[in-house]
Design a protein around this motif. Sequence first.
Motif, PDB file in Angstrom:
ATOM      1  N   VAL A  49       0.812  -1.310   0.034  1.00  0.00           N
ATOM      2  CA  VAL A  49       0.060   0.151   0.179  1.00  0.00           C
ATOM      3  C   VAL A  49       0.917   1.178  -0.089  1.00  0.00           C
ATOM      4  N   GLY A  50       2.049   1.185   0.690  1.00  0.00           N
ATOM      5  CA  GLY A  50       2.793   2.316   0.722  1.00  0.00           C
ATOM      6  C   GLY A  50       3.535   2.625  -0.566  1.00  0.00           C
ATOM      7  N   ALA A  51       3.672   1.670  -1.492  1.00  0.00           N
ATOM      8  CA  ALA A  51       4.317   2.005  -2.637  1.00  0.00           C
ATOM      9  C   ALA A  51       3.076   2.124  -3.868  1.00  0.00           C
ATOM     10  N   LEU A  60       1.417  14.969   6.709  1.00  0.00           N
ATOM     11  CA  LEU A  60       1.265  14.540   5.277  1.00  0.00           C
ATOM     12  C   LEU A  60       2.365  15.385   4.481  1.00  0.00           C
ATOM     13  N   GLY A  61       2.263  16.894   5.018  1.00  0.00           N
ATOM     14  CA  GLY A  61       3.042  17.677   4.121  1.00  0.00           C
ATOM     15  C   GLY A  61       4.341  17.345   3.967  1.00  0.00           C
ATOM     16  N   GLY A  62       4.985  16.694   5.049  1.00  0.00           N
ATOM     17  CA  GLY A  62       6.399  16.179   5.292  1.00  0.00           C
ATOM     18  C   GLY A  62       6.706  15.087   4.110  1.00  0.00           C
ATOM     19  N   LEU A  63       5.679  14.575   3.573  1.00  0.00           N
ATOM     20  CA  LEU A  63       5.935  13.562   2.492  1.00  0.00           C
ATOM     21  C   LEU A  63       6.259  14.399   1.223  1.00  0.00           C
ATOM     22  N   THR A  64       5.987  15.527   1.107  1.00  0.00           N
ATOM     23  CA  THR A  64       6.599  16.273   0.122  1.00  0.00           C
ATOM     24  C   THR A  64       7.733  16.933  -0.039  1.00  0.00           C
ATOM     25  N   HIS A  65       8.470  16.823   1.285  1.00  0.00           N
ATOM     26  CA  HIS A  65       9.760  17.177   1.480  1.00  0.00           C
ATOM     27  C   HIS A  65      10.722  16.464   1.307  1.00  0.00           C
ATOM     28  N   GLU A  88       9.731   6.159   7.495  1.00  0.00           N
ATOM     29  CA  GLU A  88       9.012   5.083   6.954  1.00  0.00           C
ATOM     30  C   GLU A  88       7.844   5.544   6.060  1.00  0.00           C
ATOM     31  N   PRO A  89       7.908   6.164   5.121  1.00  0.00           N
ATOM     32  CA  PRO A  89       6.721   6.825   4.438  1.00  0.00           C
ATOM     33  C   PRO A  89       5.768   5.861   4.111  1.00  0.00           C
ATOM     34  N   GLY A  90       5.924   4.873   3.677  1.00  0.00           N
ATOM     35  CA  GLY A  90       5.019   3.717   3.636  1.00  0.00           C
ATOM     36  C   GLY A  90       4.053   3.691   4.893  1.00  0.00           C
ATOM     37  N   LEU A  91       4.446   3.856   6.248  1.00  0.00           N
ATOM     38  CA  LEU A  91       3.540   3.862   7.311  1.00  0.00           C
ATOM     39  C   LEU A  91       2.663   5.136   7.031  1.00  0.00           C
ATOM     40  N   VAL A  92       3.225   6.165   6.967  1.00  0.00           N
ATOM     41  CA  VAL A  92       2.310   7.529   6.813  1.00  0.00           C
ATOM     42  C   VAL A  92       1.268   7.588   5.692  1.00  0.00           C
ATOM     43  N   VAL A  93       1.871   6.704   4.695  1.00  0.00           N
ATOM     44  CA  VAL A  93       0.999   6.791   3.267  1.00  0.00           C
ATOM     45  C   VAL A  93      -0.300   5.804   3.678  1.00  0.00           C
ATOM     46  N   THR A  94       0.112   4.801   4.132  1.00  0.00           N
ATOM     47  CA  THR A  94      -0.734   3.720   4.459  1.00  0.00           C
ATOM     48  C   THR A  94      -1.993   3.994   5.524  1.00  0.00           C
ATOM     49  N   GLN A  95      -1.539   4.787   6.441  1.00  0.00           N
ATOM     50  CA  GLN A  95      -2.489   5.326   7.470  1.00  0.00           C
ATOM     51  C   GLN A  95      -3.385   6.175   6.607  1.00  0.00           C
ATOM     52  N   ALA A  96      -2.849   7.117   5.812  1.00  0.00           N
ATOM     53  CA  ALA A  96      -3.650   8.124   5.152  1.00  0.00           C
ATOM     54  C   ALA A  96      -4.671   7.368   4.422  1.00  0.00           C
ATOM     55  N   GLU A  97      -4.156   6.402   3.558  1.00  0.00           N
ATOM     56  CA  GLU A  97      -5.185   5.609   2.660  1.00  0.00           C
ATOM     57  C   GLU A  97      -6.317   5.011   3.413  1.00  0.00           C
ATOM     58  N   LEU A  98      -5.752   4.410   4.540  1.00  0.00           N
ATOM     59  CA  LEU A  98      -6.737   3.568   5.454  1.00  0.00           C
ATOM     60  C   LEU A  98      -7.702   4.537   5.948  1.00  0.00           C
TER      61      LEU A  98
END
Length: 215
Positions: A32-34, A183-188, A120-130
């Motif tokens: 999911v993170g990818a 979430l903004g941190g993902l873009t940095h 571990e961006p996959g953790l943040v991305v997956t949390q947002a998706e879920l």
Amino acid sequence: MWAMTAASTTTAPTPPHAGRRLELVSAAQRVVGAGGLRALTHRAVDADAGLPEGSCSSYYRTKVALLGALTEHIGHQLRVSVLDLGGRLDVVHARHPDGQERADAVVGEVVALFERWLDEPGLVVTQAELGLEALRQPELGAALAQWRAGLVDVVAEIAAGSGKECSRGRADGLVAALEGILLGGLTHGAGDGPARAERAAYLTDAVLLVLTPLA
């Protein structure tokens, strides 16, 4: 003295998965993170985990069951981190009873937590998706709600430790702001060097803006 709250006194929760189930939900997190939730299939999880095809479906018969297990896995990781943050902030208060040093230390601990999550961006991305999927499947929301409630407790504790009023509603709003910062941190930038320094500066400035009035 900074009052102890549920965030800093609760015993660390027991991991919801172990053994092969943990392998599978960890692989699901990477998938999911990818590629987002659209990439989450039993076959993709098997491939990521390096297991024979059919392994995932033997433990989680449906995608709904797999989503539920993944949500528990993500919620557990985040909740453990938030409980740890509560303990760290108790130490900050003991060392810095008041003043700018305490405010800086509080912000530093929150930024450090966000840095670890973003490593571990996959953790943040997956949390947002879920989190978005839980709007369509409310039964997924309970596990994610626990870690968020813990973070609301921590924010309310920061205010209480400074003798400032902060209703739970206001604390909830501040947590929403912190979620946006994360979430903004993902873009940095990530990794090492200038990109990482840029991300750290963004996080520090943004968290300061949100928390300094409370700390």
